[in-house]
Write a protein that holds these residues in place. Structure first.
Motif, PDB file in Angstrom:
ATOM      1  N   MET A  54       0.818  -1.071   0.055  1.00  0.00           N
ATOM      2  CA  MET A  54      -0.093  -0.187  -0.056  1.00  0.00           C
ATOM      3  C   MET A  54       0.853   1.339  -0.085  1.00  0.00           C
ATOM      4  N   THR A  55       0.512   2.287  -0.913  1.00  0.00           N
ATOM      5  CA  THR A  55       1.334   3.389  -0.889  1.00  0.00           C
ATOM      6  C   THR A  55       0.029   4.525  -0.718  1.00  0.00           C
ATOM      7  N   PRO A  56       0.315   5.423   0.255  1.00  0.00           N
ATOM      8  CA  PRO A  56      -0.913   6.639   0.250  1.00  0.00           C
ATOM      9  C   PRO A  56      -0.559   7.483  -0.792  1.00  0.00           C
ATOM     10  N   SER A  57      -1.499   8.435  -0.992  1.00  0.00           N
ATOM     11  CA  SER A  57      -1.592   9.319  -1.684  1.00  0.00           C
ATOM     12  C   SER A  57      -1.133  10.790  -1.346  1.00  0.00           C
ATOM     13  N   LYS A  58      -0.837  11.498  -2.083  1.00  0.00           N
ATOM     14  CA  LYS A  58      -0.571  13.112  -1.800  1.00  0.00           C
ATOM     15  C   LYS A  58      -1.164  13.864  -2.771  1.00  0.00           C
ATOM     16  N   SER A  59      -1.859  14.863  -2.243  1.00  0.00           N
ATOM     17  CA  SER A  59      -2.508  15.594  -3.153  1.00  0.00           C
ATOM     18  C   SER A  59      -1.534  16.894  -4.018  1.00  0.00           C
ATOM     19  N   TYR A  60      -1.969  17.192  -5.076  1.00  0.00           N
ATOM     20  CA  TYR A  60      -1.343  18.283  -5.761  1.00  0.00           C
ATOM     21  C   TYR A  60      -1.176  19.690  -4.853  1.00  0.00           C
ATOM     22  N   MET A  61      -0.109  20.333  -4.643  1.00  0.00           N
ATOM     23  CA  MET A  61      -0.233  21.470  -3.939  1.00  0.00           C
ATOM     24  C   MET A  61       0.251  22.672  -4.847  1.00  0.00           C
ATOM     25  N   GLU A  62      -0.672  23.663  -5.099  1.00  0.00           N
ATOM     26  CA  GLU A  62      -0.166  24.624  -6.099  1.00  0.00           C
ATOM     27  C   GLU A  62       0.626  25.597  -5.335  1.00  0.00           C
ATOM     28  N   GLY A  63       1.648  25.829  -6.392  1.00  0.00           N
ATOM     29  CA  GLY A  63       2.784  26.968  -5.596  1.00  0.00           C
ATOM     30  C   GLY A  63       2.084  28.469  -5.832  1.00  0.00           C
ATOM     31  N   ASP A  64       3.208  29.427  -5.675  1.00  0.00           N
ATOM     32  CA  ASP A  64       2.627  30.814  -5.497  1.00  0.00           C
ATOM     33  C   ASP A  64       3.779  31.522  -6.220  1.00  0.00           C
ATOM     34  N   ASN A  65       3.426  31.950  -7.142  1.00  0.00           N
ATOM     35  CA  ASN A  65       4.530  32.700  -7.953  1.00  0.00           C
ATOM     36  C   ASN A  65       4.306  34.336  -8.005  1.00  0.00           C
ATOM     37  N   THR A  66       3.346  34.772  -7.048  1.00  0.00           N
ATOM     38  CA  THR A  66       3.007  36.296  -7.015  1.00  0.00           C
ATOM     39  C   THR A  66       4.089  37.047  -6.589  1.00  0.00           C
ATOM     40  N   VAL A  67       4.961  36.721  -5.807  1.00  0.00           N
ATOM     41  CA  VAL A  67       6.092  37.334  -5.071  1.00  0.00           C
ATOM     42  C   VAL A  67       7.580  36.696  -5.920  1.00  0.00           C
ATOM     43  N   PRO A  68       7.891  37.737  -6.836  1.00  0.00           N
ATOM     44  CA  PRO A  68       9.209  37.245  -7.501  1.00  0.00           C
ATOM     45  C   PRO A  68      10.418  36.541  -6.789  1.00  0.00           C
ATOM     46  N   ASP A  69      10.760  37.304  -5.660  1.00  0.00           N
ATOM     47  CA  ASP A  69      11.917  36.873  -4.668  1.00  0.00           C
ATOM     48  C   ASP A  69      11.668  35.913  -3.992  1.00  0.00           C
ATOM     49  N   ILE A  91       9.466  32.404  -4.562  1.00  0.00           N
ATOM     50  CA  ILE A  91       8.491  31.552  -5.423  1.00  0.00           C
ATOM     51  C   ILE A  91       8.298  30.195  -4.781  1.00  0.00           C
ATOM     52  N   ILE A  92       7.167  29.812  -4.656  1.00  0.00           N
ATOM     53  CA  ILE A  92       6.785  28.782  -3.931  1.00  0.00           C
ATOM     54  C   ILE A  92       6.475  27.698  -5.070  1.00  0.00           C
ATOM     55  N   PRO A  93       7.351  26.707  -5.160  1.00  0.00           N
ATOM     56  CA  PRO A  93       7.233  25.644  -6.494  1.00  0.00           C
ATOM     57  C   PRO A  93       5.777  24.717  -6.306  1.00  0.00           C
ATOM     58  N   ASP A  94       5.415  24.344  -7.293  1.00  0.00           N
ATOM     59  CA  ASP A  94       4.332  23.402  -7.191  1.00  0.00           C
ATOM     60  C   ASP A  94       4.874  21.902  -6.816  1.00  0.00           C
ATOM     61  N   HIS A  95       3.885  21.169  -6.086  1.00  0.00           N
ATOM     62  CA  HIS A  95       4.209  20.137  -5.615  1.00  0.00           C
ATOM     63  C   HIS A  95       3.499  19.002  -6.531  1.00  0.00           C
ATOM     64  N   LYS A  96       4.265  18.106  -6.733  1.00  0.00           N
ATOM     65  CA  LYS A  96       3.338  16.894  -7.674  1.00  0.00           C
ATOM     66  C   LYS A  96       2.596  16.136  -6.842  1.00  0.00           C
ATOM     67  N   TYR A  97       1.574  15.301  -7.394  1.00  0.00           N
ATOM     68  CA  TYR A  97       0.804  14.443  -6.782  1.00  0.00           C
ATOM     69  C   TYR A  97       1.252  13.066  -6.819  1.00  0.00           C
ATOM     70  N   ILE A  98       1.073  12.336  -5.807  1.00  0.00           N
ATOM     71  CA  ILE A  98       1.031  10.955  -5.668  1.00  0.00           C
ATOM     72  C   ILE A  98      -0.010  10.006  -5.859  1.00  0.00           C
ATOM     73  N   ASN A  99      -0.090   9.076  -6.658  1.00  0.00           N
ATOM     74  CA  ASN A  99      -1.335   8.318  -6.615  1.00  0.00           C
ATOM     75  C   ASN A  99      -1.142   7.179  -5.473  1.00  0.00           C
ATOM     76  N   ALA A 100      -2.367   6.995  -4.861  1.00  0.00           N
ATOM     77  CA  ALA A 100      -2.513   6.017  -3.750  1.00  0.00           C
ATOM     78  C   ALA A 100      -2.580   4.660  -4.612  1.00  0.00           C
ATOM     79  N   GLN A 101      -1.822   3.726  -4.160  1.00  0.00           N
ATOM     80  CA  GLN A 101      -1.748   2.673  -5.022  1.00  0.00           C
ATOM     81  C   GLN A 101      -1.861   1.136  -3.780  1.00  0.00           C
ATOM     82  N   THR A 102      -2.697   0.327  -4.291  1.00  0.00           N
ATOM     83  CA  THR A 102      -2.785  -0.768  -3.493  1.00  0.00           C
ATOM     84  C   THR A 102      -2.813  -2.076  -4.347  1.00  0.00           C
ATOM     85  N   SER A 103      -1.730  -2.999  -3.830  1.00  0.00           N
ATOM     86  CA  SER A 103      -1.871  -4.244  -4.662  1.00  0.00           C
ATOM     87  C   SER A 103      -1.970  -5.339  -3.672  1.00  0.00           C
TER      88      SER A 103
END
Length: 192
Positions: free
Chosen positions: A34-49, A51-63
Motif C-alpha cells: 500500500m502506498t498512500p496518496s499525496k495531493s497536488y499543492m499549487e505553488g505561489d508565483n506572485t512574489v518574484p523573490d 517563489i513557492i514551487p508546485d508539488h506533484k501529486y502521488i497516486n494512492a496504490q494498493t496491490s
C-alpha cells in the motif's frame, strides 16, 4: 520527498506423509503493498523573490497478490537413506489485484477540477490456474534437518486479465502458456 509505504508478505508451506512414500503438500502466500496518496499543492508565483514551487501529486496504490498450491509427491527409495528423490503433481490458483486512486491533481486551464467529471480510480486484476509436474530431491543433513531442491519439469498455465481504466468498459484478455524446467526452489526444512 518520500511516501510512507506499507508492505506485508507471508508464505507458509506444509507437507504431511500419508504413507512411507506418498506425501500431500500445501503452500499459501500473500503479498499486500500500500502506498498512500499525496495531493497536488499549487505553488505561489506572485512574489518574484520568494517563489513557492508546485508539488506533484502521488497516486494512492494498493496491490494484493495471493496464491494457494495443493500437491502430492511420490518418493523413491534409494540405497542411501539420506537421499530422497521424488516426483509429483501440483495445482495452483493465484489472484492479483492492483487499485490506483488519483488524489487532487490541480485545476484544468478552465479552472475546473477534473475529478468532478471522471472517476479517479483504475483497477486491474489477474486470475491464474496452473498445473505442474514437479521433481526434486531432499537430503537429510541430520535426523531432523532436510535440505532440498525442487523444480517444475513442465507446467500449463491459464490466465485471465481484466482491466477497468476510468472512462472505459472492462477489458478482458486470456493467456495460456506451457513451460518446461521452471521455478527452481532451494528448500531448508525441519522434520517432526
Amino acid at each position: 520527498m518520500g511516501t510512507n509505504r506499507v508492505k506485508i508478505s507471508e508464505k507458509n508451506s506444509t507437507k504431511i506423509f500419508v504413507s512411507n512414500l506418498w506425501e500431500l503438500n500445501t503452500s499459501f502466500g500473500v503479498n499486500i503493498d500500500m502506498t498512500p496518496s499525496k495531493s497536488y499543492m499549487e505553488g505561489d508565483n506572485t512574489v518574484p523573490d520568494m517563489i513557492i514551487p508546485d508539488h506533484k501529486y502521488i497516486n494512492a496504490q494498493t496491490s494484493h497478490n495471493w496464491y494457494v498450491t495443493l500437491g502430492t509427491n511420490r518418493y523413491f527409495r534409494l540405497q542411501n537413506p539420506r537421499v530422497h528423490p521424488y516426483m509429483g503433481l501440483a495445482l495452483t490458483y493465484q489472484m492479483a489485484k492492483l487499485v490506483t486512486m488519483e488524489p487532487y491533481i490541480g485545476l484544468t486551464a478552465d479552472g475546473d477540477d477534473p475529478r468532478v467529471y471522471q472517476s479517479g480510480t483504475n483497477i486491474g486484476q489477474i486470475l491464474c490456474g496452473k498445473a505442474a509436474i514437479v521433481a526434486g530431491f531432499e537430503y537429510s543433513l541430520s535426523p531432523g534437518l532436510v535440505l532440498g531442491f525442487e523444480y517444475n519439469m513442465g507446467s500449463y498455465r491459464y490466465d485471465i486479465l481484466q482491466m477497468a481504466a476510468r472512462g472505459f468498459d472492462i477489458y478482458t484478455a486470456f493467456h495460456q502458456s506451457v513451460r518446461v524446467f521452471e521455478t527452481p526452489i532451494l528448500k531448508l526444512g525441519v522434520r517432526f
